[in-house]
Scaffold this motif. Structure first.
Motif, PDB file in Angstrom:
ATOM      1  N   ARG A  94      65.871  86.754  83.711  1.00 22.99           N
ATOM      2  CA  ARG A  94      65.071  85.674  83.152  1.00 22.99           C
ATOM      3  C   ARG A  94      64.228  84.995  84.209  1.00 22.99           C
ATOM      4  NH1 ARG A  94      68.375  81.321  79.904  1.00 22.99           N
ATOM      5  NH2 ARG A  94      69.282  81.302  81.959  1.00 22.99           N
ATOM      6  N   ARG A 144      60.760  86.928  85.583  1.00 25.65           N
ATOM      7  CA  ARG A 144      59.568  87.205  84.773  1.00 25.65           C
ATOM      8  C   ARG A 144      58.392  86.385  85.152  1.00 25.65           C
ATOM      9  NH1 ARG A 144      60.045  84.229  79.058  1.00 25.65           N
ATOM     10  NH2 ARG A 144      60.962  82.362  79.824  1.00 25.65           N
ATOM     11  N   HIS A 148      62.341  88.330  76.233  1.00 24.07           N
ATOM     12  CA  HIS A 148      63.185  87.699  77.251  1.00 24.07           C
ATOM     13  C   HIS A 148      64.291  86.829  76.655  1.00 24.07           C
ATOM     14  CE1 HIS A 148      61.257  89.287  80.792  1.00 24.07           C
ATOM     15  NE2 HIS A 148      60.075  89.025  80.248  1.00 24.07           N
TER      16      HIS A 148
END
Length: 191
Positions: free
Chosen positions: A188, A191, A114
């Motif tokens: 982002r 997640r 990520h």
């Protein structure tokens, strides 16, 4: 071109960062010093010198841009990998006798995906801006291929009569930059 260059820079930088983090201290230091030396050269200066030496074809622009941004990706990937490498589950995997390739690909890489995707989005925007500025100077993508920077340069003479001809490519660069940043932020946060 920008996507391919950013992807190549991210793959090279992440691979070198992982390799450096799981390797011994001497190899890690030597790779880090080479990357630091490349990082100390300003991006546009490096690109201008390389284009002056090699020419301005699309494969050369792809390679130059990828080499320009690889050291930055390396620094981020290496720092993430070094931090993850100190975690307890990595020590357990080492105690089990797992090799460096297993540690890098199965234990470390999935935990840094990520942040590296976020960095990829930023690198993509930087690559777009670098390629646009090179094309604006007449050293980037050459006609008959089009680029946003060359569109701005070609329409500069008609600024007083037709400002939208310059504003449209500039607005495209701005909207692409904002759009990619918003997309990466949404990845982002999901997640």
């Amino acid at each position: 071109l920008a996507f391919a260059a950013a992807l190549l820079a991210s793959l090279l930088g992440t691979g070198l960062g992982l390799f450096s983090a799981v390797s011994g201290k001497a190899l890690d230091e030597s790779i880090s010093r080479v990357m630091d030396a490349l990082l100390s050269i300003p991006n546009k200066i490096f690109a201008l010198v390389m284009i002056a030496a090699l020419g301005s074809s699309i494969p050369i622009l792809l390679l130059i841009t990828a080499i320009t941004y690889t050291p930055g990706v390396f620094r981020i990937a290496r720092s993430l990998a070094v931090n993850i490498n100190q975690m307890d589950y990595i020590q357990v995997a080492r105690a089990r006798g797992e090799g460096r390739l297993y540690l890098a690909s199965v234990e470390v890489l999935p935990n840094m995906i990520h942040p590296m995707l976020t960095d990829f989005g930023l690198r993509f925007v930087y690559v777009v801006l670098l390629l646009s500025s090179l094309s604006f100077l007449g050293l980037g993508v050459q006609p008959p291929n089009a680029d946003l920077g060359s569109l701005v340069r070609e329409n500069m003479s008609g600024l007083w009569e037709g400002a939208p001809a310059i504003m449209a490519p500039a607005a495209a660069i701005i909207s692409l930059t904002i759009g990619v940043n918003l997309f990466i932020d949404s990845l982002r946060s999901s997640r």
